[in-house]
Scaffold this motif. Sequence first.
Motif, PDB file in Angstrom:
ATOM      1  N   LEU A   9      -3.599   5.213 -14.083  1.00  0.00           N
ATOM      2  CA  LEU A   9      -3.839   3.832 -13.667  1.00  0.00           C
ATOM      3  C   LEU A   9      -3.055   2.848 -14.538  1.00  0.00           C
ATOM      4  N   ALA A  10      -2.896   3.157 -15.800  1.00  0.00           N
ATOM      5  CA  ALA A  10      -2.123   2.271 -16.668  1.00  0.00           C
ATOM      6  C   ALA A  10      -0.660   2.206 -16.220  1.00  0.00           C
ATOM      7  N   HIS A  11      -0.088   3.367 -15.838  1.00  0.00           N
ATOM      8  CA  HIS A  11       1.299   3.372 -15.361  1.00  0.00           C
ATOM      9  C   HIS A  11       1.437   2.621 -14.034  1.00  0.00           C
ATOM     10  N   VAL A  26      -3.087  -7.010 -13.154  1.00  0.00           N
ATOM     11  CA  VAL A  26      -3.573  -7.958 -14.161  1.00  0.00           C
ATOM     12  C   VAL A  26      -2.990  -7.643 -15.523  1.00  0.00           C
ATOM     13  N   GLY A  27      -3.083  -6.380 -15.926  1.00  0.00           N
ATOM     14  CA  GLY A  27      -2.468  -5.935 -17.173  1.00  0.00           C
ATOM     15  C   GLY A  27      -3.266  -6.358 -18.402  1.00  0.00           C
ATOM     16  N   GLY A  28      -2.989  -5.640 -19.520  1.00  0.00           N
ATOM     17  CA  GLY A  28      -3.560  -6.027 -20.794  1.00  0.00           C
ATOM     18  C   GLY A  28      -4.885  -5.401 -21.146  1.00  0.00           C
ATOM     19  N   TRP A  29      -5.486  -4.629 -20.241  1.00  0.00           N
ATOM     20  CA  TRP A  29      -6.788  -4.049 -20.510  1.00  0.00           C
ATOM     21  C   TRP A  29      -6.734  -2.543 -20.255  1.00  0.00           C
ATOM     22  N   MET A  31       3.628  -0.772 -12.927  1.00  0.00           N
ATOM     23  CA  MET A  31       4.510  -0.848 -11.765  1.00  0.00           C
ATOM     24  C   MET A  31       4.203  -2.076 -10.907  1.00  0.00           C
ATOM     25  N   VAL A  32       2.918  -2.389 -10.709  1.00  0.00           N
ATOM     26  CA  VAL A  32       2.540  -3.566  -9.918  1.00  0.00           C
ATOM     27  C   VAL A  32       3.026  -4.835 -10.595  1.00  0.00           C
ATOM     28  N   LEU A  33       2.916  -4.900 -11.894  1.00  0.00           N
ATOM     29  CA  LEU A  33       3.414  -6.072 -12.622  1.00  0.00           C
ATOM     30  C   LEU A  33       4.924  -6.226 -12.443  1.00  0.00           C
ATOM     31  N   MET A  47       0.823  -1.198   0.000  1.00  0.00           N
ATOM     32  CA  MET A  47       0.000   0.000   0.000  1.00  0.00           C
ATOM     33  C   MET A  47       0.860   1.252   0.000  1.00  0.00           C
ATOM     34  N   GLY A  48       1.922   1.277   0.816  1.00  0.00           N
ATOM     35  CA  GLY A  48       2.804   2.437   0.838  1.00  0.00           C
ATOM     36  C   GLY A  48       3.461   2.694  -0.506  1.00  0.00           C
ATOM     37  N   ARG A  49       3.860   1.618  -1.193  1.00  0.00           N
ATOM     38  CA  ARG A  49       4.481   1.797  -2.518  1.00  0.00           C
ATOM     39  C   ARG A  49       3.468   2.331  -3.521  1.00  0.00           C
TER      40      ARG A  49
END
Length: 830
Positions: A539-541, A620-623, A545-547, A518-520
């Motif tokens: 949100l796309a960026h 999740v990515g890709g959408w 980062m999460v991926l 959460m902090g990241r």
Amino acid sequence: MRATESNQGYPFAVTNTAAALLDDAGTVIAWTPAAEALLERRSADVCGRPARDLLADAGSWEAVLAQGGQREREGWEGRATLRHGSGRELKIGFRVIPLTDGAPGDAARCLVLGAPLELVAQWRQDHAFTHELFLQGRVGLAVFDADLRLLRTNTHLLPYTGVPVELKGRRLADFLWAQDARIIDDRLREVMHSGNPLIGFNTIARTLDDPKGGRVMTIQAFRLQEPDGHPMGVAAVFTDVTDHERSRGRLDLLYRATGALGGSLSVLRTVEDLVNVLAPTFGDCAAVDLAETVLTGGEPLADGHLTPLIRMAVAGADAAESDALRTGTARFTAPLATAVPHPTVTEAGGPGPAAPAARECRGELITGLGTRARGAGGDAAPEWATTVPGAHSAMTAPLCARGIGFGRLTLWRTGDTPPLEEDDLALLEEIAARAAVAVDNARRYTKERRTAVGLQRSLLPPATSETPALEAACLYLPADADSGVGGDWFDVIPLSSARVALVVGDVAGHGLHATAMMGRLRSAVRAMADLELEPEELLAHVDDMVLQVAAEAESDYADDGEAGTPVPGGPAGATCLYAVYDPVSRSCVMASAGHPPPAVVSPDGTVEYVELSPGPPLGVGGWPFEPVERDLPPGSVLALYTDGLIERGEGDIDQGMRDLADRLLRADVLGRPLRRARHDVVEGLPPGRLRDDVTLLLARTRVVDAGSVATWRLDADPAVVGEARHLVLAQLTAWGLDELAFSTELIVSELVTNAIRHAGGPVRLRLIRADTLTCEVSDSSNTQPRMRRARSSEEGGRGLYIVAQLSHRWGSRYAIEGKTVWSEQNLPLA
């Protein structure tokens, strides 16, 4: 002839018994049909003849009489060989029963009973077995007649005080407590009437002399009947299973107590569940006292000093009469904050002496409280034992684990309940030992949880904020101790041109890894918000980062862990809602990554949810993420939240959203300060009872009125730079901001000049007066301006440097039609 208690001997127990009545001369007077069938001799052919004529050897009559010897008055048993009607010989066993007692004038008569030897041998074996069966003492045997009176019992039918020695002819109610006797009689009568056997019926049998005692009996019973099916009585087996039931009850109590101890990771809930199991099953009242430091995750000081205890849980009906045990509720499940007068000594782990009870972790049993004085003295009862009025016995056991005492477990018995015994104390010590381990585990978890909650709150922004765009109030409730701290967060991010960004997110999972993630994410969202990205682009960026974080975690674990094993504590994605509100245009643009839609409370009092097309959760990515724009009237309240507020196991999500809408209206978010209304929205959701974190962000929209905004469109001609300066100076004079005239004139001159020189096309100049003075210059170019340090020999290159020196903040943002370079200056003090 029907068998009775007085006729217990052979041949009355043999179905093929033959009987003959003889006078004093040995002549047959009567002959039974069974005798006719046995010897195939009719009664008319036998009666009136000497009995010796029936013998195969007539001279053996004296031998038959000699078998009696001196027992003629009592009768005797013997063997003889008779002539069968077919001419063959038949060996029988017989018994002679005198029918007179030898008084003067009595006619000497006797009854001779006989049966084949093979039947006699079988009867003797059955009789010996039955005889031994009635002599054994492991179970109680009883034969009842049709009126449920005892005909025969063994000597150990009910082997305890109050049972008469002679039971023949008695009813159970003659020596058993009426209620117990009635229960047993009803079951035996049901067996006699229905013929269905009674198997494994457990009941308590208490005697009239000791109604408070009693034993637990298991009864097996079956009906006795004649060949024609007519009931004769009931045979029953009584087995004393008191010790067995007591042992089974102790094991069951230990099992249930262990289950209660493993049901929660909360210290308070653990001890509450424990006392609810112990009372009233084990005792009439139970209490748990813990050291105060345990509640905050710490350990009691192991230095041999006395540690004050706090009463944390009480259960039992009799506790209502005690001031020291009162909790304010009838069931005594609420925590107490009453200090215990006699504290327990902690386990010695450092310098200083320790009490033997603490060192050995042994309990204490006190009986006879009704006859013992209270207070100090040799025979006085300790104060902890006399806390419950009417208690006749009490016991306490310390909660010790790893050599450290955390508290104590105390039990009382009152009224007519049996007094506590040493076996009860041993069981309480076993339960206390297991409870100590559970409390220690919950204490450690509490410590980790407090660390996680502290980290979580330190990573969150202030709960309230005021900007020209809106009034915001936020609230965060962590999940209960069993679920662990989650990764919910909220944020209110000021942007340029008086705009503000609202963020609410929820990291999947619980624990420190969710808090760290959460902090990241919050830091990443803030950094990208500073770049003035559109919601869908931001949100796309963040999704990328999460991926990347997930890939790095899997790579690091692959070096140390086994292939194919899930990453422990690794990021599992998150949901996020990002919204940007512009107080000048009164529009709000938002995008969702798998997050619930926000609620909008309009000034007219209606509540509706924004229709979003949420994309997939982050990671999740890709959408792509789709933005939604909505105009908000001034005074509208925007409610952003996490799913913990609408998913509480009370129904589906739609029902939770309807409930949230009702809560917003009942809290009067339109007419009250949001910092007060936020608590009413989550009323009924106390901390420590939530299965998931709850986050709520309320924002009341404001507007920048038209009189505080000035906009001009300028041609792409260097000559308009001077005109722009005059327009700005005139507007600042109208606003009473002459103090900012010089700096604003320079800023506008540099920004408009750069736009005309490098972008071309029309230029838009806008001034916004809010909490700061914002100067914007927009053009159709997507070229990003860069500030550089010009050399002393260069004539240009100093424009943005001058702007940065004169501004409180400056930057640029991109739009579909081009870019905007902006500069903010603090307003002069009034």
